[in-house]
Enzyme design. Sequence first.
Site, PDB file in Angstrom:
ATOM      1  N   LYS A 195     -10.768  -8.754  -1.244  1.00 24.44           N
ATOM      2  CA  LYS A 195     -11.388  -7.980  -0.177  1.00 24.44           C
ATOM      3  C   LYS A 195     -11.649  -8.919   0.987  1.00 24.44           C
ATOM      4  O   LYS A 195     -12.377  -9.906   0.860  1.00 24.44           O
ATOM      5  CB  LYS A 195     -12.695  -7.359  -0.666  1.00 24.44           C
ATOM      6  CG  LYS A 195     -13.415  -6.582   0.420  1.00 24.44           C
ATOM      7  CD  LYS A 195     -14.641  -5.875  -0.117  1.00 24.44           C
ATOM      8  CE  LYS A 195     -15.398  -5.205   1.011  1.00 24.44           C
ATOM      9  NZ  LYS A 195     -16.628  -4.571   0.534  1.00 24.44           N
ATOM     10  N   LYS A 248      -7.843  -4.910  -0.151  1.00 19.94           N
ATOM     11  CA  LYS A 248      -8.542  -4.189   0.916  1.00 19.94           C
ATOM     12  C   LYS A 248      -8.751  -5.093   2.118  1.00 19.94           C
ATOM     13  O   LYS A 248      -9.218  -6.211   1.929  1.00 19.94           O
ATOM     14  CB  LYS A 248      -9.884  -3.711   0.368  1.00 19.94           C
ATOM     15  CG  LYS A 248     -10.764  -3.025   1.373  1.00 19.94           C
ATOM     16  CD  LYS A 248     -12.077  -2.662   0.733  1.00 19.94           C
ATOM     17  CE  LYS A 248     -12.983  -2.079   1.792  1.00 19.94           C
ATOM     18  NZ  LYS A 248     -14.306  -1.851   1.323  1.00 19.94           N
TER      19      LYS A 248
HETATM   20  C1  PBG Z   1     -19.189  -2.859   1.196  1.00 18.27           C
HETATM   21  C2  PBG Z   1     -18.053  -1.942   1.436  1.00 18.27           C
HETATM   22  C3  PBG Z   1     -17.263  -1.928   2.569  1.00 18.27           C
HETATM   23  C4  PBG Z   1     -16.357  -0.905   2.442  1.00 18.27           C
HETATM   24  C5  PBG Z   1     -16.571  -0.328   1.208  1.00 18.27           C
HETATM   25  N1  PBG Z   1     -17.630  -0.981   0.587  1.00 18.27           N
HETATM   26  C6  PBG Z   1     -17.153  -2.794   3.733  1.00 18.27           C
HETATM   27  C7  PBG Z   1     -18.128  -3.797   4.102  1.00 18.27           C
HETATM   28  O1  PBG Z   1     -19.123  -3.456   4.770  1.00 18.27           O
HETATM   29  O2  PBG Z   1     -17.912  -4.956   3.788  1.00 18.27           O
HETATM   30  C8  PBG Z   1     -15.365  -0.578   3.512  1.00 18.27           C
HETATM   31  C9  PBG Z   1     -14.667   0.684   3.440  1.00 18.27           C
HETATM   32  C10 PBG Z   1     -14.033   1.112   4.697  1.00 18.27           C
HETATM   33  O3  PBG Z   1     -14.077   0.487   5.765  1.00 18.27           O
HETATM   34  O4  PBG Z   1     -13.428   2.198   4.615  1.00 18.27           O
HETATM   35  N2  PBG Z   1     -19.404  -3.220  -0.104  1.00 18.27           N
HETATM   36 ZN    ZN Z   2     -21.358  -4.341  -0.020  1.00 15.37          ZN
END
Ligand code: PBG
Ligand code: ZN
Length: 325
Positions: A195, A248
Amino acid sequence: MLFPDYRPRRLRQNEGFRRMIRETSLSSNDLILPLFAIGGKGVKNPIESMPGHYQLSIDNLVKKAKEAYELGIPAVMLFGIPEKKDPLATSAYAKNGIVQKATSELKKKISDLVVITDVCLCQYTDHGHCGIVDGRIIDNDATLDLLARTALSHAKAGADMVAPSDMMDGRVAEIRNVLDENDCSNIPIMSYAAKYCSAYYGPFRHAADSAPKFGDRRTYQMDPANSLEAVREVTMDIEEGADIIMIKPALSYLDVICRIRDEIDLPLAAYNVSGEYAMIKAADKMGWIDGKKVMMETLTSIKRAGADMILTYFAVEAAKELRRL
Ligand code: PBG
Ligand code: ZN
Protein backbone atom coordinates in the site's frame (compact mmCIF):
# COMPACT_ATOMS: atom_id res chain seq x y z
CA MET A 1 6.04 -13.09 -39.33
CA LEU A 2 6.31 -9.93 -41.27
CA PHE A 3 3.96 -8.01 -43.47
CA PRO A 4 2.50 -8.95 -45.90
CA ASP A 5 2.41 -12.55 -44.54
CA TYR A 6 1.11 -11.47 -41.17
CA ARG A 7 -1.68 -8.92 -41.17
CA PRO A 8 -2.84 -8.27 -37.60
CA ARG A 9 -5.91 -6.52 -38.98
CA ARG A 10 -7.26 -9.82 -40.37
CA LEU A 11 -8.40 -10.79 -36.89
CA ARG A 12 -9.76 -7.37 -36.05
CA GLN A 13 -12.19 -7.05 -38.91
CA ASN A 14 -15.35 -8.15 -37.12
CA GLU A 15 -16.68 -8.46 -33.57
CA GLY A 16 -16.74 -12.27 -33.79
CA PHE A 17 -13.00 -12.47 -34.46
CA ARG A 18 -12.34 -9.83 -31.84
CA ARG A 19 -14.31 -11.78 -29.24
CA MET A 20 -12.46 -14.99 -30.17
CA ILE A 21 -9.00 -13.56 -29.66
CA ARG A 22 -9.78 -11.35 -26.65
CA GLU A 23 -7.23 -12.14 -23.93
CA THR A 24 -8.80 -10.49 -20.91
CA SER A 25 -12.36 -10.54 -19.73
CA LEU A 26 -14.00 -8.56 -17.01
CA SER A 27 -16.83 -10.09 -15.01
CA SER A 28 -18.99 -8.92 -12.14
CA ASN A 29 -17.34 -11.79 -10.20
CA ASP A 30 -14.13 -9.75 -10.21
CA LEU A 31 -15.61 -6.72 -8.48
CA ILE A 32 -15.72 -5.72 -4.82
CA LEU A 33 -17.79 -2.70 -3.78
CA PRO A 34 -16.46 -0.45 -0.98
CA LEU A 35 -19.18 0.98 1.28
CA PHE A 36 -19.15 3.57 4.07
CA ALA A 37 -21.27 2.84 7.13
CA ILE A 38 -22.44 5.56 9.50
CA GLY A 39 -24.86 5.62 12.45
CA GLY A 40 -28.48 6.74 12.35
CA LYS A 41 -31.46 5.79 10.19
CA GLY A 42 -32.30 6.87 6.66
CA VAL A 43 -28.92 8.61 6.34
CA LYS A 44 -27.48 9.07 2.84
CA ASN A 45 -24.81 11.79 2.95
CA PRO A 46 -23.39 12.44 -0.51
CA ILE A 47 -19.60 12.35 -0.81
CA GLU A 48 -18.91 15.34 -2.99
CA SER A 49 -15.70 14.17 -4.60
CA MET A 50 -17.07 10.67 -5.24
CA PRO A 51 -20.31 11.19 -7.19
CA GLY A 52 -22.74 8.32 -6.65
CA HIS A 53 -21.23 7.39 -3.28
CA TYR A 54 -22.62 8.15 0.16
CA GLN A 55 -22.07 7.66 3.84
CA LEU A 56 -24.93 5.25 4.49
CA SER A 57 -26.77 4.30 7.65
CA ILE A 58 -27.16 0.56 7.99
CA ASP A 59 -30.70 0.42 6.52
CA ASN A 60 -29.55 2.18 3.34
CA LEU A 61 -26.28 0.28 3.26
CA VAL A 62 -28.17 -3.03 3.18
CA LYS A 63 -30.22 -1.76 0.22
CA LYS A 64 -27.11 -0.76 -1.70
CA ALA A 65 -25.39 -4.06 -0.93
CA LYS A 66 -28.47 -5.95 -2.10
CA GLU A 67 -28.46 -4.06 -5.39
CA ALA A 68 -24.80 -4.94 -5.87
CA TYR A 69 -25.33 -8.58 -4.96
CA GLU A 70 -28.23 -8.90 -7.37
CA LEU A 71 -26.03 -7.50 -10.13
CA GLY A 72 -23.59 -10.37 -9.56
CA ILE A 73 -21.05 -8.60 -7.34
CA PRO A 74 -19.95 -11.21 -4.80
CA ALA A 75 -18.45 -8.98 -2.11
CA VAL A 76 -18.40 -5.63 -0.35
CA MET A 77 -15.62 -3.96 1.63
CA LEU A 78 -16.90 -2.13 4.71
CA PHE A 79 -15.50 1.07 6.17
CA GLY A 80 -16.98 2.66 9.28
CA ILE A 81 -17.48 6.24 10.39
CA PRO A 82 -17.79 6.07 14.19
CA GLU A 83 -19.61 8.41 16.53
CA LYS A 84 -16.56 9.04 18.64
CA LYS A 85 -12.80 9.08 18.15
CA ASP A 86 -10.14 8.78 20.83
CA PRO A 87 -6.38 8.13 21.12
CA LEU A 88 -6.84 4.35 21.44
CA ALA A 89 -9.44 4.00 18.67
CA THR A 90 -11.81 2.20 21.05
CA SER A 91 -14.73 2.44 18.60
CA ALA A 92 -12.73 0.29 16.16
CA TYR A 93 -13.00 -2.82 18.32
CA ALA A 94 -16.20 -2.06 20.24
CA LYS A 95 -18.68 -4.92 20.15
CA ASN A 96 -21.36 -2.47 19.07
CA GLY A 97 -19.13 -0.50 16.72
CA ILE A 98 -20.49 0.68 13.40
CA VAL A 99 -18.69 -1.92 11.27
CA GLN A 100 -19.62 -4.71 13.68
CA LYS A 101 -23.31 -3.71 13.53
CA ALA A 102 -23.31 -3.23 9.76
CA THR A 103 -21.62 -6.60 9.29
CA SER A 104 -24.10 -8.56 11.36
CA GLU A 105 -27.03 -6.81 9.70
CA LEU A 106 -25.65 -7.51 6.21
CA LYS A 107 -25.08 -11.17 7.02
CA LYS A 108 -28.59 -11.40 8.45
CA LYS A 109 -30.22 -9.85 5.38
CA ILE A 110 -27.98 -11.08 2.52
CA SER A 111 -26.37 -14.20 3.90
CA ASP A 112 -24.46 -15.18 0.74
CA LEU A 113 -22.88 -11.78 0.25
CA VAL A 114 -19.18 -11.87 1.14
CA VAL A 115 -18.58 -9.20 3.75
CA ILE A 116 -14.98 -8.03 3.94
CA THR A 117 -14.09 -5.52 6.65
CA ASP A 118 -11.33 -2.97 6.43
CA VAL A 119 -9.20 -3.28 9.56
CA CYS A 120 -7.49 -0.03 10.48
CA LEU A 121 -7.55 2.59 13.19
CA CYS A 122 -7.44 5.87 11.22
CA GLN A 123 -11.20 6.50 11.17
CA TYR A 124 -11.28 5.86 14.93
CA THR A 125 -8.25 7.70 16.31
CA ASP A 126 -8.65 11.38 17.19
CA HIS A 127 -5.36 12.16 15.39
CA GLY A 128 -6.29 10.25 12.23
CA HIS A 129 -3.24 7.98 12.05
CA CYS A 130 -3.51 4.28 11.28
CA GLY A 131 -1.65 3.35 14.46
CA ILE A 132 -1.54 4.65 17.98
CA VAL A 133 0.90 7.48 18.59
CA ASP A 134 3.56 8.18 21.14
CA GLY A 135 4.27 11.88 20.82
CA ARG A 136 4.60 12.24 17.07
CA ILE A 137 5.82 8.68 16.50
CA ILE A 138 3.48 5.94 15.24
CA ASP A 139 4.08 3.07 17.67
CA ASN A 140 4.14 -0.09 15.55
CA ASP A 141 4.13 -2.82 18.19
CA ALA A 142 1.63 -1.13 20.48
CA THR A 143 -0.78 -0.95 17.52
CA LEU A 144 -0.69 -4.67 16.70
CA ASP A 145 -2.85 -5.78 19.61
CA LEU A 146 -5.55 -3.20 18.77
CA LEU A 147 -5.60 -4.24 15.13
CA ALA A 148 -5.97 -7.89 16.12
CA ARG A 149 -8.80 -7.02 18.52
CA THR A 150 -10.50 -5.08 15.74
CA ALA A 151 -10.16 -7.97 13.29
CA LEU A 152 -11.48 -10.46 15.86
CA SER A 153 -14.47 -8.27 16.69
CA HIS A 154 -15.31 -8.08 12.97
CA ALA A 155 -15.04 -11.85 12.64
CA LYS A 156 -17.23 -12.37 15.69
CA ALA A 157 -19.81 -10.03 14.15
CA GLY A 158 -19.91 -12.32 11.12
CA ALA A 159 -17.34 -10.90 8.70
CA ASP A 160 -16.32 -13.43 6.05
CA MET A 161 -12.85 -11.94 5.63
CA VAL A 162 -10.75 -9.21 7.27
CA ALA A 163 -8.53 -6.77 5.40
CA PRO A 164 -5.82 -4.93 7.36
CA SER A 165 -4.92 -1.63 5.66
CA ASP A 166 -2.71 -0.05 8.32
CA MET A 167 0.74 -1.08 7.01
CA MET A 168 2.18 -1.79 10.48
CA ASP A 169 4.93 -4.42 10.39
CA GLY A 170 3.84 -7.84 11.63
CA ARG A 171 0.12 -7.22 11.70
CA VAL A 172 -0.85 -10.15 9.49
CA ALA A 173 0.85 -12.63 11.84
CA GLU A 174 -0.71 -11.00 14.89
CA ILE A 175 -4.20 -11.05 13.37
CA ARG A 176 -3.77 -14.64 12.19
CA ASN A 177 -2.74 -15.75 15.70
CA VAL A 178 -5.59 -14.02 17.45
CA LEU A 179 -8.15 -15.32 14.95
CA ASP A 180 -6.78 -18.86 15.28
CA GLU A 181 -6.82 -18.74 19.07
CA ASN A 182 -10.45 -17.66 19.07
CA ASP A 183 -12.11 -20.25 16.82
CA CYS A 184 -11.76 -18.15 13.67
CA SER A 185 -9.12 -20.15 11.86
CA ASN A 186 -11.45 -20.34 8.84
CA ILE A 187 -11.53 -16.55 8.37
CA PRO A 188 -9.17 -15.51 5.55
CA ILE A 189 -7.02 -12.38 5.59
CA MET A 190 -6.89 -10.08 2.58
CA SER A 191 -3.77 -8.07 3.22
CA TYR A 192 -3.22 -4.58 1.87
CA ALA A 193 0.33 -5.82 1.33
CA ALA A 194 1.81 -3.16 -0.92
CA LYS A 195 0.00 0.00 0.00
CA TYR A 196 1.65 3.14 -1.27
CA CYS A 197 1.65 6.57 0.34
CA SER A 198 -0.53 8.06 -2.35
CA ALA A 199 -2.19 11.40 -3.04
CA TYR A 200 -4.92 9.42 -4.80
CA TYR A 201 -6.53 8.71 -1.40
CA GLY A 202 -7.77 12.31 -1.03
CA PRO A 203 -11.50 11.81 -1.69
CA PHE A 204 -11.58 8.72 0.56
CA ARG A 205 -10.25 10.69 3.50
CA HIS A 206 -13.15 13.12 3.14
CA ALA A 207 -15.58 10.25 2.83
CA ALA A 208 -14.25 8.41 5.88
CA ASP A 209 -13.14 11.50 7.83
CA SER A 210 -9.74 9.88 8.28
CA ALA A 211 -7.11 12.44 7.26
CA PRO A 212 -4.17 12.60 9.68
CA LYS A 213 -4.30 15.70 11.91
CA PHE A 214 -0.51 16.05 11.91
CA GLY A 215 2.25 14.84 9.62
CA ASP A 216 1.51 12.26 6.92
CA ARG A 217 1.59 8.49 6.42
CA ARG A 218 5.09 8.26 4.93
CA THR A 219 6.54 6.40 7.92
CA TYR A 220 4.24 3.44 7.33
CA GLN A 221 2.90 3.49 3.77
CA MET A 222 5.29 2.76 0.90
CA ASP A 223 7.26 5.21 -1.18
CA PRO A 224 5.71 5.40 -4.69
CA ALA A 225 9.20 5.13 -6.16
CA ASN A 226 9.69 1.54 -4.93
CA SER A 227 8.90 -1.79 -6.52
CA LEU A 228 11.44 -4.27 -5.10
CA GLU A 229 10.18 -3.24 -1.70
CA ALA A 230 6.69 -4.32 -2.77
CA VAL A 231 8.09 -7.80 -3.36
CA ARG A 232 9.49 -7.83 0.19
CA GLU A 233 6.22 -6.58 1.69
CA VAL A 234 4.16 -9.15 -0.20
CA THR A 235 6.55 -11.99 0.65
CA MET A 236 6.39 -11.10 4.35
CA ASP A 237 2.62 -10.99 4.40
CA ILE A 238 2.40 -14.38 2.71
CA GLU A 239 4.80 -15.85 5.26
CA GLU A 240 2.71 -14.33 8.03
CA GLY A 241 -0.44 -16.00 6.70
CA ALA A 242 -2.16 -13.72 4.20
CA ASP A 243 -4.67 -15.48 1.93
CA ILE A 244 -5.19 -12.72 -0.63
CA ILE A 245 -2.64 -10.04 -1.50
CA MET A 246 -3.67 -6.52 -2.41
CA ILE A 247 -1.82 -3.79 -4.29
CA LYS A 248 -3.06 -0.24 -3.78
CA PRO A 249 -3.60 2.08 -5.64
CA ALA A 250 -4.02 0.36 -9.01
CA LEU A 251 -3.41 2.66 -11.97
CA SER A 252 -0.06 4.21 -11.16
CA TYR A 253 1.06 0.77 -9.96
CA LEU A 254 0.11 -1.54 -12.84
CA ASP A 255 3.78 -2.48 -13.13
CA VAL A 256 3.74 -3.61 -9.49
CA ILE A 257 0.58 -5.67 -10.08
CA CYS A 258 2.25 -7.28 -13.08
CA ARG A 259 5.45 -8.00 -11.19
CA ILE A 260 3.72 -9.48 -8.16
CA ARG A 261 1.50 -11.59 -10.45
CA ASP A 262 4.66 -13.08 -11.98
CA GLU A 263 6.27 -13.79 -8.63
CA ILE A 264 3.48 -15.12 -6.47
CA ASP A 265 0.63 -17.58 -6.88
CA LEU A 266 -1.86 -16.29 -4.32
CA PRO A 267 -5.05 -14.55 -5.45
CA LEU A 268 -4.24 -10.93 -6.19
CA ALA A 269 -6.47 -7.93 -5.58
CA ALA A 270 -6.00 -4.35 -6.75
CA TYR A 271 -7.65 -1.30 -5.23
CA ASN A 272 -8.88 1.20 -7.83
CA VAL A 273 -8.88 4.01 -5.27
CA SER A 274 -11.01 7.08 -4.65
CA GLY A 275 -8.82 9.55 -6.57
CA GLU A 276 -8.78 7.26 -9.60
CA TYR A 277 -12.57 7.21 -9.50
CA ALA A 278 -12.85 10.96 -8.94
CA MET A 279 -10.64 11.83 -11.92
CA ILE A 280 -12.77 9.84 -14.34
CA LYS A 281 -16.00 11.20 -12.89
CA ALA A 282 -14.74 14.78 -13.09
CA ALA A 283 -13.51 14.52 -16.67
CA ASP A 284 -16.76 12.82 -17.69
CA LYS A 285 -18.78 15.59 -16.08
CA MET A 286 -16.78 18.18 -18.00
CA GLY A 287 -17.61 16.30 -21.19
CA TRP A 288 -13.92 15.70 -21.83
CA ILE A 289 -14.02 11.90 -21.85
CA ASP A 290 -16.64 9.19 -22.19
CA GLY A 291 -16.76 8.12 -18.54
CA LYS A 292 -18.36 4.71 -19.13
CA LYS A 293 -15.84 3.71 -21.79
CA VAL A 294 -12.91 4.94 -19.72
CA MET A 295 -14.27 3.02 -16.72
CA MET A 296 -14.42 -0.26 -18.68
CA GLU A 297 -10.98 0.32 -20.22
CA THR A 298 -9.52 1.09 -16.80
CA LEU A 299 -10.97 -1.98 -15.10
CA THR A 300 -9.92 -4.20 -17.99
CA SER A 301 -6.37 -2.85 -17.81
CA ILE A 302 -6.14 -3.69 -14.10
CA LYS A 303 -7.15 -7.27 -14.89
CA ARG A 304 -4.79 -7.42 -17.85
CA ALA A 305 -1.95 -6.36 -15.55
CA GLY A 306 -2.69 -9.46 -13.46
CA ALA A 307 -5.26 -8.66 -10.80
CA ASP A 308 -7.83 -11.39 -10.08
CA MET A 309 -10.20 -9.00 -8.34
CA ILE A 310 -10.72 -5.25 -8.17
CA LEU A 311 -11.97 -3.12 -5.33
CA THR A 312 -13.69 -0.29 -7.10
CA TYR A 313 -16.25 2.46 -6.58
CA PHE A 314 -17.32 1.66 -10.15
CA ALA A 315 -18.46 -1.84 -9.13
CA VAL A 316 -22.21 -1.24 -9.49
CA GLU A 317 -21.92 0.83 -12.66
CA ALA A 318 -19.54 -1.66 -14.25
CA ALA A 319 -21.74 -4.63 -13.32
CA LYS A 320 -24.70 -2.87 -14.97
CA GLU A 321 -22.61 -2.21 -18.06
CA LEU A 322 -21.47 -5.85 -18.17
CA ARG A 323 -25.06 -6.98 -17.97
CA ARG A 324 -25.97 -4.71 -20.89
CA LEU A 325 -23.07 -5.85 -23.11
C1 PBG B 1 -6.64 3.88 5.46
C2 PBG B 1 -7.28 3.64 4.16
C3 PBG B 1 -7.09 4.39 3.02
C4 PBG B 1 -7.90 3.89 2.03
C5 PBG B 1 -8.54 2.79 2.56
N1 PBG B 1 -8.15 2.64 3.89
C6 PBG B 1 -6.19 5.48 2.66
C7 PBG B 1 -5.41 6.24 3.62
O1 PBG B 1 -5.93 7.20 4.20
O2 PBG B 1 -4.24 5.93 3.78
C8 PBG B 1 -7.97 4.49 0.67
C9 PBG B 1 -9.06 4.10 -0.20
C10 PBG B 1 -9.30 5.01 -1.34
O3 PBG B 1 -8.67 6.05 -1.56
O4 PBG B 1 -10.23 4.65 -2.08
N2 PBG B 1 -6.37 2.78 6.22
ZN1 ZN C 1 -5.69 3.64 8.19
